[in-house]
Design a protein around this motif. Structure first.
Motif, short mmCIF file in Angstrom:
data_model
loop_
_atom_site.label_atom_id
_atom_site.label_comp_id
_atom_site.label_asym_id
_atom_site.label_seq_id
_atom_site.Cartn_x
_atom_site.Cartn_y
_atom_site.Cartn_z
N GLU A 57 0.98 -1.18 0.07
CA GLU A 57 -0.12 -0.11 -0.01
C GLU A 57 0.72 1.11 -0.05
OE1 GLU A 57 -3.88 1.71 2.46
OE2 GLU A 57 -2.53 0.41 3.55
N ARG A 81 4.27 7.28 1.35
CA ARG A 81 4.38 6.38 2.45
C ARG A 81 3.96 4.75 2.04
NH1 ARG A 81 2.58 10.71 6.44
NH2 ARG A 81 4.60 11.71 7.07
N THR A 82 4.87 4.09 2.16
CA THR A 82 4.93 2.73 1.41
C THR A 82 4.51 1.78 3.04
OG1 THR A 82 5.82 3.03 -0.50
CG2 THR A 82 5.39 0.82 0.09
N THR A 83 3.52 0.58 3.00
CA THR A 83 3.51 -0.26 3.81
C THR A 83 3.36 -1.54 3.41
OG1 THR A 83 2.42 1.24 5.46
CG2 THR A 83 2.38 -1.03 5.93
N ASP A 101 2.70 -5.61 3.96
CA ASP A 101 2.36 -6.72 4.65
C ASP A 101 2.73 -8.01 4.18
OD1 ASP A 101 1.09 -5.17 6.83
OD2 ASP A 101 -0.62 -5.13 5.81
N ARG A 146 5.62 -6.74 8.93
CA ARG A 146 5.26 -5.62 8.24
C ARG A 146 6.57 -4.77 8.00
NH1 ARG A 146 0.55 -2.65 10.64
NH2 ARG A 146 -0.54 -4.19 9.29
N SER A 178 7.77 -0.81 6.61
CA SER A 178 7.43 0.61 6.12
C SER A 178 8.44 1.44 5.83
CB SER A 178 6.51 0.99 7.35
OG SER A 178 7.26 1.07 8.52
N GLN A 212 9.37 5.36 3.47
CA GLN A 212 8.87 6.30 2.60
C GLN A 212 9.83 6.80 1.29
OE1 GLN A 212 7.92 9.34 5.37
NE2 GLN A 212 10.05 10.42 5.20
N ASP A 242 9.70 4.77 9.67
CA ASP A 242 9.28 4.95 8.59
C ASP A 242 9.94 5.80 7.45
OD1 ASP A 242 7.02 3.71 9.43
OD2 ASP A 242 6.04 5.44 10.26
#
Length: 924
Positions: A248, A396-398, A400, A413, A415, A417, A439
């Motif tokens: 995401e 911003r990228t996450t 999973d 996870r 995360s 950016q 992040d």
């Protein structure tokens, strides 16, 4: 001729050049009047009528202003554009009226936010009158601080021996530091584990992912609480296959911060430059007053005491121009940025701190400024320019990740950016007290369903940490958030706390000292309302309402005084022992640590039968045994001091006795052996640790040297008497008979030779006991004693002392001749007089002078025991006042007449306690 008044001579010189020959600019050198440091300067029973006294240093300058006004057509008051500046202008004007120096002159008040020719000339075109509401707010604040200081500090001295003083805002700031100390002491670490896998994509790019779930349950930071749980999850991860579940990416924007206020400048200069707030303000003052540019002194920044974040429209236009020239049009936002202050109780709407001319780049100014000035100017310039730049655009990228191991499904996870457009970040990013989070990492490209491989797995044990101690920057930020104090006061508040020994700065963090913690405990027990954060902030709001002309300043003072003097009256009959018992209970967790064997935490470690409790002495509070004087066990307050009180450094090679570092009521010291190693009538040999040495750094070799003092250097060649070297209360010295001479820079107490010692002794004898070659030491004047005349600080044969009317009082070790205040000196002199000491011996030969001296001592004792004791009758006071020659030095503030106050039966009265009774209770 037009007479212009500013604060500093540097400003006067610059502004004189701007205005030309028809103007004469004179400097007041800051405040010219203040409340005399004695009781009665603010009278609550006369509707808070205030007595102002001209500073002796300012008398000559005020006379110069009065002379200059002869033949002048205008008096222009051009002091700083804040509450203090308004007050200085008002004081100058009031003194000129008393001197009758004003005839037909037109009186104007002008303000300018920067010392530039344009700003000054524009200000001269827009004069106004002195703002009475701002002056009222100043007087209310000054009266509050005076009433708290002169009412609460004497209570503190009597009920808590060794304490120094308490201020209205400083006490609340001190409470913040001490509350944090208490949080740290009560903190119980909690174990937790983290599992972080290093994974690789099919393209070989690696990144880190944290375990966040297992078997359908979310895993929070502290959820894995044992090594066994961590090991179980580790085995599952090691056996798992990894697949990207979701990716995401969300766009985000980060906006620049507002230009600097006083508070944010102090915080950022502390974080990025390592400057203390007081140092930051000194440099900012210099930048504001200006430097020589092209033969003309020009201010480089706008006024540096402000809550405002808005900047002038012309400065915004100039900033946008500089941004376009230096970074390109893409970095210039479509519309200028406007900022609004979020601080509680923001003061008058001043402009933010910014360069007066943004075209003066830091690189250009660096060669004109000293290193610290250049650093601060660059920080201000960058922040101002950045505040008008385009926002940064981020992504911003996450990611999973599913990890399947048999029947178990784990979730990881990652995360991070990506900065798509740096915007203002190309120039500036605000400093942080904590570390950047994960992040900010950048992740490699991935897609859903993509298989990943495990490269490594880190299983790490952690323990939660207590909240960090305040740095100077974070304390300023917290005070601002709570609405405590004002921008112009933050630096001085921190400095006062350090100077009084209430806090210390170690590794850029503020530590609450025992002395400060006892004061806070005392105030929280007996004056809790007045150290509450909300109460102090609410009082600041009331003061701001005064400056907005919304409320009477006398009403604010009356509301405060009624409750405050009631609290003082409630404690005046308490014995010192009762006060210590209350503090003993409150400070229990700090004073008495849990014992490893689970035994009684208050059992005396020396005699085994006595109980430890809080005691007070000349040098402050300490822990002692209830079996005193049979058991003389003492230690400082800190809970960890007992563990470090007895630290064996090694054996003395001559006696084979232990050399130990100990902590006593008067500070740390070195001891050779224990009492059992000596005859009953002989005490163990001890040596104090000099103030410039730390007990933690003490080693055996140095300790043995200290124990060898005083050492005999040799015999004096003329008298044949020994000359010894030692370390005393005022540092290292050499002694011959009754002559003491301090060592000078380069002399070493452990190896100074006979010739050098003889020279120092001879020089001291030539100078005389006072240390002056010609005449007696006149001392440093501090002010007037209420009944004994002038008070002065002097250096005597046995150290520094204060004196007034023939009464001499030694200055205790927690104060210095340079920092002792008039109020503290008066208290010491009164205490000495109350004991019947300090008078010259010749006074005892005559009965009448002796009686008079006793009478004076009795009066001063009453004053010392009860600073708010009943005053002499008004008639007597009037006679005394009439007998004095007229002076411009003293005047009364503009306040309603005293008779109006007399009609109010509800007016509170000061505590009335006989001197003997108070003294007896203080001894209890």
């Amino acid at each position: 001729m037009n007479i212009v008044i500013v604060e500093s001579p540097a400003k006067a010189k610059t502004i004189n050049k701007y205005l030309g020959a028809s103007y004469e600019v004179l400097a007041s050198f800051g405040h010219v009047r203040d409340l005399p440091a004695k009781n009665g300067s603010v009278d609550p029973d006369a509707n808070f009528q205030m007595i102002w006294e001209v500073d002796p240093k300012a008398a000559g300058r005020l006379n110069d202003i009065a002379k200059a006004l002869k033949g002048a057509s205008r008096l222009i008051l051009a002091t700083d554009p804040d509450r203090e500046g308004e007050a200085i202008s008002w004081h100058v004007l009031e003194v000129m009226k008393e001197k009758r120096a004003l005839k037909d002159q037109k009186i104007e008040r002008v303000v300018f936010n920067a010392i530039t020719k344009q700003a000054v000339t524009d200000a001269m075109k827009a004069p106004r009158q002195i703002d009475g509401a701002l002056v009222d707010a100043y007087m209310a604040r000054r009266a509050l601080d005076y009433l708290v200081g002169f009412t609460l500090s004497p209570v503190l001295w009597r009920k808590l021996p060794g304490a120094r003083s308490a201020g209205r805002v400083q006490s609340v700031a001190l409470r913040l530091v001490c509350d944090r100390e208490l949080e740290i002491e009560k903190f119980v670490p909690r174990e937790y584990w983290s599992l972080v896998a290093t994974l690789t994509t099919p393209r070989g790019d690696s990144f880190e992912a944290r375990l966040v779930g297992a078997d359908g349950k979310k895993i929070q930071r502290l959820d894995i609480g044992s090594g066994a749980e961590a090991e179980d999850l580790k085995k599952a991860i090691e056996a798992a296959n990894f697949t990207v579940s979701t990716v995401e990416a969300k766009p985000a924007r980060r906006n620049p911060q507002a230009p600097f206020t006083t508070s944010t400048l102090q915080q950022e200069a502390s974080r990025k430059l390592g400057f203390a707030p007081a140092h930051t303000m000194r440099i900012a003052q210099r930048l504001y007053e200006g430097i020589d540019i092209g033969g003309e002194t020009t201010g480089l920044i706008t006024y540096m005491r402000t809550d405002g974040v808005q900047i002038d429209g012309s400065a915004i236009t100039q900033a946008r121009k500089v941004i376009g020239e230096d970074y390109g049009n893409a970095y210039v936002p479509d519309a200028p940025r406007q900022y609004q202050t979020k601080a509680k109780n923001a003061q008058e709407a001043h402009e933010a701190i910014r360069p007066t001319d943004l075209s003066r780049r830091p690189a250009e100014m660096r060669r004109r400024l000293d290193p610290d000035q250049a650093k601060l100017y660059e920080l201000i310039w960058i922040r101002t320019i950045a505040s008008q730049m385009e926002s940064a655009e981020l992504e911003r990228t996450t990611v999973d990740i599913a990890a399947k191991a048999g029947s178990r499904v784990l979730e990881l996870r990652a995360s991070g950016q990506v900065i798509k457009f740096d915007g203002f970040l190309a120039l500036y990013q605000e400093g942080r007290d904590d570390e950047e989070d994960e992040d900010s990492r950048r992740l490699p490209a991935m897609s859903e369903g993509e298989a990943l491989k495990r490269q490594a797995l880190a299983v790490t044990q952690h323990f939660t940490e207590p909240p960090p101690r305040f740095s100077e920057a974070s304390l300023v930020k917290r005070m601002e958030e709570l609405g405590i104090g004002r921008p112009s006061t933050y630096a001085s508040i921190l400095q006062v706390l350090k100077d009084r020994g209430y806090v210390k700065l170690e590794k850029k963090r503020l530590h609450g000292e025992d002395k400060g913690r006892v004061v806070v405990a005392f105030l929280e027990n007996f004056f809790s309302r007045y150290v509450e954060y909300d109460f102090t902030a609410a009082l600041e709001e009331q003061l701001d309402r005064i400056s907005n002309n919304e409320i009477s300043w006398q009403q604010v003072l009356q509301d405060f005084w009624t409750g405050f003097i009631g609290a003082v009256n409630d404690i005046k009959d308490l014995r010192v022992a009762e006060v210590l018992d209350a503090l003993d209970d409150m400070l229990g967790p700090h004073i008495y640590p849990a014992r490893a064997d689970g035994g009684d935490i208050r059992q005396c470690p020396t005699c085994g039968t006595g109980r430890l409790n809080l005691k007070a002495g000349k040098f402050g509070a300490f822990v002692g045994c209830s079996n005193y004087p049979e058991c003389r066990y003492t230690r400082p307050l800190a809970a960890d001091s007992e563990a470090s009180a007895d630290r064996v450094l090694g054996k003395d090679p001559e006696t084979d006795l232990d050399v130990t570092v100990k902590a006593g009521r008067f500070g740390p010291y070195i001891q050779l052996g224990e009492q059992k190693d000596y005859p009953e009538d002989e005490k163990p040999k001890r040596a104090g640790i000099p103030k410039n040495m730390s007990p933690g750094d003490m080693e055996l070799e140095l300790a043995l040297k200290l124990l060898s003092l005083p050492r005999e250097i040799g015999k004096h060649p003329e008298t044949g008497q020994p000359i010894t070297a030692g370390i005393g209360r005022f540092g290292p010295f050499v002694r011959h008979e009754k002559t003491y001479a301090s060592l000078e820079a380069g002399d070493e107490v452990f190896d100074i030779g006979l010739n050098r010692a003889v020279t120092l002794i001879a020089e001291k004898i030539a100078k005389g006991p006072s240390g002056r070659r010609f005449g007696a030491d006149p001392g440093k004047p501090l002010g007037e004693h209420p009944s004994l005349g002038g008070v002065a600080v002097k250096n005597g044969r046995y150290g520094a002392y204060v004196t007034a009317g023939g009464v001499n009082a030694t200055i205790p070790s927690d104060k210095t001749p340079e920092t002792i205040t008039l109020a503290e000196a008066i208290a010491l002199i009164d205490e000495r007089a109350a004991k019947g000491g300090g008078k010259p011996k010749r006074a005892a030969k005559k009965a009448a002078p002796k009686k008079a001296a006793a009478k004076t001592a009795s009066k001063t004792a009453t004053k010392a025991a009860d600073p708010d004791a009943p005053k002499p009758a008004k008639k007597a006071a009037s006679k005394k006042a009439a007998a004095k020659p007229k002076s411009d030095a003293v005047s009364k503030a503009r306040a309603p007449v005293a008779s109006a106050a007399k009609t109010s039966a509800a007016k509170p009265t000061a505590p009335k306690t006989p001197a003997k009774k108070s003294a007896g209770k203080a001894r209890g």
